[in-house]
Write a protein that holds these residues in place. Structure first.
Motif, PDB file in Angstrom:
ATOM      1  N   LEU A   1      50.556  34.069  29.224  1.00 21.66           N
ATOM      2  CA  LEU A   1      50.110  34.254  27.836  1.00 21.66           C
ATOM      3  C   LEU A   1      48.627  34.593  27.745  1.00 21.66           C
ATOM      4  CD1 LEU A   1      52.023  31.258  26.219  1.00 21.66           C
ATOM      5  CD2 LEU A   1      52.714  33.670  26.300  1.00 21.66           C
ATOM      6  N   PHE A   2      47.842  34.126  28.716  1.00 21.09           N
ATOM      7  CA  PHE A   2      46.418  34.430  28.708  1.00 21.09           C
ATOM      8  C   PHE A   2      46.150  35.898  28.987  1.00 21.09           C
ATOM      9  CE2 PHE A   2      46.616  29.910  29.767  1.00 21.09           C
ATOM     10  CZ  PHE A   2      45.848  29.409  28.733  1.00 21.09           C
ATOM     11  N   HIS A   3      47.144  36.575  29.555  1.00 23.22           N
ATOM     12  CA  HIS A   3      46.975  37.976  29.921  1.00 23.22           C
ATOM     13  C   HIS A   3      47.689  38.923  28.957  1.00 23.22           C
ATOM     14  CE1 HIS A   3      45.058  36.657  33.569  1.00 23.22           C
ATOM     15  NE2 HIS A   3      46.046  35.794  33.719  1.00 23.22           N
TER      16      HIS A   3
ATOM     17  N   ASP B   1      34.133  28.066  35.263  1.00 22.42           N
ATOM     18  CA  ASP B   1      33.765  28.631  33.964  1.00 22.42           C
ATOM     19  C   ASP B   1      34.680  29.781  33.542  1.00 22.42           C
ATOM     20  OD1 ASP B   1      31.701  26.813  33.866  1.00 22.42           O
ATOM     21  OD2 ASP B   1      30.171  28.251  34.516  1.00 22.42           O
ATOM     22  N   ALA B   2      35.098  30.605  34.501  1.00 29.07           N
ATOM     23  CA  ALA B   2      35.952  31.753  34.173  1.00 29.07           C
ATOM     24  C   ALA B   2      37.291  31.283  33.598  1.00 29.07           C
ATOM     25  CB  ALA B   2      36.167  32.615  35.404  1.00 29.07           C
TER      26      ALA B   2
ATOM     27  N   LEU C   1      40.793  29.579  28.701  1.00 33.94           N
ATOM     28  CA  LEU C   1      41.388  28.498  27.905  1.00 33.94           C
ATOM     29  C   LEU C   1      40.748  28.437  26.523  1.00 33.94           C
ATOM     30  CD1 LEU C   1      41.576  25.786  30.690  1.00 33.94           C
ATOM     31  CD2 LEU C   1      43.538  26.751  29.486  1.00 33.94           C
ATOM     32  N   ALA C   2      39.434  28.468  26.484  1.00 33.56           N
ATOM     33  CA  ALA C   2      38.709  28.385  25.208  1.00 33.56           C
ATOM     34  C   ALA C   2      39.043  29.568  24.310  1.00 33.56           C
ATOM     35  CB  ALA C   2      37.211  28.304  25.468  1.00 33.56           C
ATOM     36  N   MET C   3      39.184  30.753  24.910  1.00 34.10           N
ATOM     37  CA  MET C   3      39.498  31.964  24.140  1.00 34.10           C
ATOM     38  C   MET C   3      40.816  31.810  23.383  1.00 34.10           C
ATOM     39  SD  MET C   3      39.852  35.864  25.589  1.00 34.10           S
ATOM     40  CE  MET C   3      41.370  35.584  26.488  1.00 34.10           C
ATOM     41  N   ARG C   4      41.739  31.081  23.955  1.00 39.90           N
ATOM     42  CA  ARG C   4      43.052  30.867  23.322  1.00 39.90           C
ATOM     43  C   ARG C   4      43.111  29.565  22.520  1.00 39.90           C
ATOM     44  NH1 ARG C   4      45.412  35.787  23.318  1.00 39.90           N
ATOM     45  NH2 ARG C   4      45.616  36.613  25.407  1.00 39.90           N
ATOM     46  N   GLY C   5      41.976  28.859  22.447  1.00 36.19           N
ATOM     47  CA  GLY C   5      41.932  27.627  21.670  1.00 36.19           C
ATOM     48  C   GLY C   5      42.515  26.422  22.391  1.00 36.19           C
ATOM     49  N   TRP C   6      42.629  26.502  23.710  1.00 35.21           N
ATOM     50  CA  TRP C   6      43.171  25.394  24.496  1.00 35.21           C
ATOM     51  C   TRP C   6      42.022  24.542  25.009  1.00 35.21           C
ATOM     52  CZ3 TRP C   6      48.173  26.121  27.609  1.00 35.21           C
ATOM     53  CH2 TRP C   6      49.077  26.911  26.896  1.00 35.21           C
TER      54      TRP C   6
END
Length: 116
Positions: free
Chosen positions: A81-83, A29-30, A35-40
């Motif tokens: 990129l997530f960071h 989930d983490a 991924l979801a936060m960035r639209g992936w």
């Protein structure tokens, strides 16, 4: 001595990817939230898990070292990129560490190509 330094370096890098695999299995989930936060698509966690696990095995056993190190370097670059959260110093340190790891993997790819 140089052989042992490379071997230890590969094992340490592999440990990072083993930890990434375990983390994705233990708490998907983490990673899916990032991924979801960035639209992936959240299903990308599963190929990432496979890349982490297989990459670790390949690093440990020096299999396909050049292509493996290049693939893992690209993975580190993309996941950095997530960071990229400039207001969060902790996330920015992870961003920079991902690029440093990518750099080490690029050196390993170059060295792996020259040693056969």
């Amino acid at each position: 001595m140089e052989i042992w330094l490379e071997r230890i370096g590969r094992w340490l890098l592999a440990g990072l990817f083993v930890a990434g695999s375990v983390q994705k299995v233990a708490d998907p989930d983490a990673a899916q939230a990032l991924l979801a936060m960035r639209g992936w698509p959240v299903w990308l966690i599963w190929p990432a898990l496979a890349l982490n696990a297989l990459g670790a095995v390949f690093l440990v056993f020096r299999l396909f070292l050049g292509p493996t190190a290049l693939a893992l370097a690209a993975y580190c670059a993309v996941t950095s990129l997530f960071h990229w959260i400039p207001d969060d110093p902790w996330q920015m340190s992870i961003f920079v560490k991902n690029w440093a790891i990518a750099g080490g993997l690029l050196v390993l790819a170059a060295r792996g190509a020259e040693r056969r």
